[in-house]
Design an enzyme around this catalytic site. Structure first.
Site, mmCIF file in Angstrom:
data_model
loop_
_atom_site.group_PDB
_atom_site.id
_atom_site.type_symbol
_atom_site.label_atom_id
_atom_site.label_comp_id
_atom_site.label_asym_id
_atom_site.label_seq_id
_atom_site.Cartn_x
_atom_site.Cartn_y
_atom_site.Cartn_z
ATOM 1 N N SER A 148 18.607 11.289 12.997
ATOM 2 C CA SER A 148 19.262 11.730 11.764
ATOM 3 C C SER A 148 20.071 10.585 11.187
ATOM 4 C CB SER A 148 20.185 12.924 12.044
ATOM 5 O OG SER A 148 21.002 13.195 10.920
ATOM 6 N N TYR A 159 26.995 17.095 16.874
ATOM 7 C CA TYR A 159 25.673 16.643 16.439
ATOM 8 C C TYR A 159 25.680 15.145 16.133
ATOM 9 C CZ TYR A 159 21.302 16.557 13.772
ATOM 10 O OH TYR A 159 20.033 16.262 13.325
#
Length: 321
Positions: A175, A188
């Site tokens: 990501s 995350y």
């Protein structure tokens, strides 16, 4: 200095020039694309979201066999049936990548029932979308175990055979938040940053291993079930990525042996700003200037505006709901 060392030093500028020109040519001219007809592809988190689209894309690109791993059997079964109807042999196994022993056990079963995995796609991930103080300890641990440690276990399970065969490819769906974290998803962002460091180290370590490559994909916010609680400011200006687009670009990167992919392309600007900021970070500059009369406050003042601007770019795009 012996003659061999002297020769290496003298040849270094020529080697740098050669590899620079080679990289430029490869950038401008399309290279040879990998034929997937002999590849067995394993995708973690393959029952839904990006993983499911990856399975379909690999199938359409001619992969020989597909293997789906995940924790929800219903989703895995549905995805597997869809791939089989497309004409590609597909198998699924219920496996939690956070569980080391389960990964090793299922990897053995895969080799016995399906064959050697030649493309491993580490796609499984979880996100909770809460601040540090609002997150339960078990939830924080789960993020690290799935998003980061799971890659260790799957890589150890399948990479040795790829090296023996001199044929394989390691893929990580990461990501852009691994490079520019945002508040509200601290677990995350941290786990993805660790995952990126893992892939960077692995990519460098495999440079001298013939036939085995690495690809890391760093997408912007993707419109999947996992990110239902997240919306994007100005969606027309910064539209969420469609999972099928991420899947297409990922498979294309595998076939062209591209090491790092930023999605969309505009994320390169964010990466550039971030690296420039880190190069001029307060700690780095203080270390290099500790024998001078410059104060920390002076360094702090000149660096933080860059850091604020860089992270503001993502804050401008994201809102955690």
């Amino acid at each position: 200095m012996d003659l061999r060392t002297l020769g290496c030093v003298l040849l270094l500028p020529l080697q740098l020039l050669y590899h620079t020109l080679r990289a430029g040519v490869r950038l401008l001219l399309p290279g040879r694309r990998r034929d997937l007809s002999g590849d067995v592809v394993l995708i973690t988190g393959g029952g839904r979201g990006i993983g499911r689209h990856l399975a379909k894309e690999f199938s359409q690109s001619g992969a020989k066999k597909l293997i789906l791993w995940g924790r929800t059997e219903k989703c895995l079964k549905e995805a597997c049936e869809e791939i089989n109807h497309m004409g590609t042999e597909c198998h699924y196994f219920v496996c939690d990548v956070a569980n080391r022993e389960e990964v090793y056990k299922q990897a053995k079963v895969v080799r016995e029932k399906v064959g050697d995995v030649t493309i491993l796609v580490n796609n499984a991930a979880v996100v909770h979308g809460k601040s540090l103080m609002d997150s339960e300890d078990d939830a924080l641990l789960k993020s690290q175990h799935v998003n980061t440690m799971g890659q260790f276990w799957t890589t150890k399970a399948f990479l040795p055979r790829m090296l023996e065969l001199q044929k394989g490819h390691m893929v990580c769906v990461n990501s852009i938040l691994s490079l520019s974290p945002i508040p509200g998803a601290i677990d995350y962002c941290t786990s993805k940053a660790s995952s990126l460091a893992f892939m960077e180290s692995l990519t460098l370590g495999l440079l001298d291993c013939p036939g085995v490559g690495c690809t890391t994909v760093l997408p912007f916010h993707t419109n999947t079930e996992m990110f239902q609680g997240m919306r994007v400011r100005f969606p027309k200006l910064f539209p969420p990525l469609r999972p099928e687009v991420v899947a297409q670009r990922t498979v294309d990167a595998v076939r062209t042996n591209t090491a790092f992919v930023y999605l969309p392309w505009s994320m390169h600007a964010l990466v550039f700003l971030k690296r420039h900021t880190l190069t001029a970070s307060p700690t780095t500059r203080l270390a290099t200037e500790r024998f001078t009369s410059r104060s920390f406050s002076h360094t702090h003042t000149h660096t933080y505006p860059l850091l604020i601007v860089t992270n503001a770019l993502l804050l401008f795009c994201y809102v955690i709901c």
